[in-house]
Motif scaffolding. Structure first.
Motif, PDB file in Angstrom:
ATOM      1  N   ASN A 140       0.825  -1.210   0.000  1.00  0.00           N
ATOM      2  CA  ASN A 140       0.000   0.000   0.000  1.00  0.00           C
ATOM      3  C   ASN A 140       0.861   1.263   0.000  1.00  0.00           C
ATOM      4  OD1 ASN A 140      -2.518  -1.251  -0.085  1.00  0.00           O
ATOM      5  ND2 ASN A 140      -2.511  -1.575   2.118  1.00  0.00           N
ATOM      6  N   SER A 141       1.974   1.237   0.707  1.00  0.00           N
ATOM      7  CA  SER A 141       2.864   2.398   0.736  1.00  0.00           C
ATOM      8  C   SER A 141       3.452   2.681  -0.638  1.00  0.00           C
ATOM      9  CB  SER A 141       3.996   2.180   1.741  1.00  0.00           C
ATOM     10  OG  SER A 141       3.494   2.041   3.044  1.00  0.00           O
ATOM     11  N   ILE A 142       3.828   1.632  -1.340  1.00  0.00           N
ATOM     12  CA  ILE A 142       4.373   1.790  -2.688  1.00  0.00           C
ATOM     13  C   ILE A 142       3.307   2.391  -3.603  1.00  0.00           C
ATOM     14  CG2 ILE A 142       5.140   0.515  -4.743  1.00  0.00           C
ATOM     15  CD1 ILE A 142       6.606  -1.401  -2.772  1.00  0.00           C
ATOM     16  N   THR A 143       2.077   1.898  -3.497  1.00  0.00           N
ATOM     17  CA  THR A 143       0.998   2.399  -4.345  1.00  0.00           C
ATOM     18  C   THR A 143       0.601   3.827  -3.984  1.00  0.00           C
ATOM     19  OG1 THR A 143       0.183   0.157  -4.718  1.00  0.00           O
ATOM     20  CG2 THR A 143      -1.374   1.952  -5.087  1.00  0.00           C
ATOM     21  N   LEU A 144       0.664   4.177  -2.707  1.00  0.00           N
ATOM     22  CA  LEU A 144       0.334   5.539  -2.291  1.00  0.00           C
ATOM     23  C   LEU A 144       1.352   6.564  -2.772  1.00  0.00           C
ATOM     24  CD1 LEU A 144      -0.881   5.039   1.382  1.00  0.00           C
ATOM     25  CD2 LEU A 144      -2.208   5.981  -0.506  1.00  0.00           C
ATOM     26  N   THR A 145       2.572   6.135  -3.008  1.00  0.00           N
ATOM     27  CA  THR A 145       3.626   7.046  -3.443  1.00  0.00           C
ATOM     28  C   THR A 145       3.471   7.302  -4.941  1.00  0.00           C
ATOM     29  OG1 THR A 145       5.063   6.075  -1.770  1.00  0.00           O
ATOM     30  CG2 THR A 145       6.106   7.438  -3.439  1.00  0.00           C
ATOM     31  N   PRO A 146       3.260   8.555  -5.345  1.00  0.00           N
ATOM     32  CA  PRO A 146       3.071   8.862  -6.766  1.00  0.00           C
ATOM     33  C   PRO A 146       4.235   8.375  -7.624  1.00  0.00           C
ATOM     34  CG  PRO A 146       2.500  10.749  -5.424  1.00  0.00           C
ATOM     35  CD  PRO A 146       3.126   9.745  -4.507  1.00  0.00           C
ATOM     36  N   GLY A 147       3.875   7.805  -8.766  1.00  0.00           N
ATOM     37  CA  GLY A 147       4.880   7.321  -9.709  1.00  0.00           C
ATOM     38  C   GLY A 147       5.165   5.837  -9.584  1.00  0.00           C
ATOM     39  N   THR A 148       4.636   5.189  -8.560  1.00  0.00           N
ATOM     40  CA  THR A 148       4.830   3.744  -8.393  1.00  0.00           C
ATOM     41  C   THR A 148       3.503   3.091  -8.039  1.00  0.00           C
ATOM     42  OG1 THR A 148       5.438   4.051  -6.068  1.00  0.00           O
ATOM     43  CG2 THR A 148       7.249   3.893  -7.651  1.00  0.00           C
ATOM     44  N   ILE A 149       3.305   1.887  -8.555  1.00  0.00           N
ATOM     45  CA  ILE A 149       2.092   1.118  -8.271  1.00  0.00           C
ATOM     46  C   ILE A 149       2.488  -0.332  -8.050  1.00  0.00           C
ATOM     47  CG2 ILE A 149      -0.099   0.269  -9.204  1.00  0.00           C
ATOM     48  CD1 ILE A 149      -0.223   2.785 -10.912  1.00  0.00           C
ATOM     49  N   THR A 150       1.990  -0.919  -6.975  1.00  0.00           N
ATOM     50  CA  THR A 150       2.202  -2.340  -6.748  1.00  0.00           C
ATOM     51  C   THR A 150       1.246  -3.097  -7.660  1.00  0.00           C
ATOM     52  OG1 THR A 150       2.778  -1.940  -4.435  1.00  0.00           O
ATOM     53  CG2 THR A 150       2.190  -4.198  -5.043  1.00  0.00           C
ATOM     54  N   VAL A 151       1.810  -3.861  -8.572  1.00  0.00           N
ATOM     55  CA  VAL A 151       1.011  -4.617  -9.532  1.00  0.00           C
ATOM     56  C   VAL A 151       0.651  -5.981  -8.950  1.00  0.00           C
ATOM     57  CG1 VAL A 151       1.005  -5.635 -11.843  1.00  0.00           C
ATOM     58  CG2 VAL A 151       2.134  -3.442 -11.448  1.00  0.00           C
ATOM     59  N   TYR A 152       1.599  -6.570  -8.209  1.00  0.00           N
ATOM     60  CA  TYR A 152       1.402  -7.924  -7.684  1.00  0.00           C
ATOM     61  C   TYR A 152       2.250  -8.112  -6.435  1.00  0.00           C
ATOM     62  CZ  TYR A 152       1.672 -13.021  -7.365  1.00  0.00           C
ATOM     63  OH  TYR A 152       1.623 -14.303  -6.918  1.00  0.00           O
ATOM     64  N   VAL A 153       1.682  -8.814  -5.468  1.00  0.00           N
ATOM     65  CA  VAL A 153       2.437  -9.231  -4.289  1.00  0.00           C
ATOM     66  C   VAL A 153       1.837 -10.553  -3.818  1.00  0.00           C
ATOM     67  CG1 VAL A 153       1.002  -7.915  -2.661  1.00  0.00           C
ATOM     68  CG2 VAL A 153       3.314  -8.536  -2.018  1.00  0.00           C
ATOM     69  N   ASP A 154       2.692 -11.462  -3.371  1.00  0.00           N
ATOM     70  CA  ASP A 154       2.174 -12.718  -2.826  1.00  0.00           C
ATOM     71  C   ASP A 154       2.616 -12.882  -1.373  1.00  0.00           C
ATOM     72  OD1 ASP A 154       4.802 -13.737  -2.811  1.00  0.00           O
ATOM     73  OD2 ASP A 154       4.539 -14.803  -4.696  1.00  0.00           O
ATOM     74  N   GLU A 155       2.154 -13.954  -0.738  1.00  0.00           N
ATOM     75  CA  GLU A 155       2.429 -14.177   0.687  1.00  0.00           C
ATOM     76  C   GLU A 155       3.898 -14.442   0.979  1.00  0.00           C
ATOM     77  OE1 GLU A 155      -0.160 -17.229   2.093  1.00  0.00           O
ATOM     78  OE2 GLU A 155      -1.925 -15.933   1.987  1.00  0.00           O
TER      79      GLU A 155
END
Length: 188
Positions: A140-155
């Motif tokens: 969520n932090s990566i996605t909240l930061t403009p210019g970056t989006i978390t596309v995928y994360v697993d356990e």
């Protein structure tokens, strides 16, 4: 996923001592959640007379008490004040990073050479964190930061992140992960 262990008897993950939370920890957690809810209520309502503040305080306390069982066992580590303060410090640091990234993205987006400067990239990495809550906060932090989006994360902590350019891509996971590993623990 069904969990046969009652939430009140779950052990805190990621701590040195695997003791269940004490009554004092539970009370502190309840009061912290109620305080956060009350401050949010006061800011959003705009009513500061004694009647409305009393109703807001009682409502916040009731909702905090009612939501106790909805908190995941891992989230109960924040009953320890040091963990709550570390997370609050991280939130402030993240706000500063969001402002800096906003300015950077605005600068490259409004640049006359924007088409030459913007160079989308996909970054893959494995996080050192083992905590599911920590991985969620990192994503969520990566996605909240403009210019970056978390596309995928697993356990297991495998991340795929889209970045607007090479400079933003080079900063992933960076200090975010380091600070969250300090709070939640992880692999060396």
């Amino acid at each position: 996923m069904k969990n046969d262990v009652p939430a009140s008897s779950c052990l805190v993950q990621g701590t040195q001592d695997n003791r269940p939370p004490s009554r004092a920890d539970k009370t502190l957690s309840l009061l912290l959640r109620a305080l956060i809810l009350f401050v949010l209520w006061a800011v959003l309502s705009g009513f500061f007379d004694s009647f409305h503040l009393t109703v807001g305080a009682c409502s916040s306390l009731f909702v905090a008490w009612l939501s106790e069982e909805f908190w995941p066992p891992e989230g109960r580590m924040f009953r320890r004040p040091a963990m709550a303060f570390k997370l609050a410090g991280y939130a402030l640091w993240l706000l500063k990073e969001i402002v800096k990234a906003n300015i950077y993205v605005m600068r490259i987006s409004l640049s006359p050479r924007a088409m030459k400067v913007i160079d989308p990239q996909i970054v893959r990495f494995r996080s050192r964190m083992t905590s599911k809550l920590g991985l969620t906060i990192l994503a969520n932090s990566i996605t909240l930061t403009p210019g970056t989006i978390t596309v995928y994360v697993d356990e297991r902590g495998n991340f795929t992140v889209h970045a607007l350019d090479g400079e933003l891509a080079a900063g992933v996971p960076g200090d975010m992960e380091t600070k969250l590993v300090d709070i939640f623990g992880g692999r060396p």
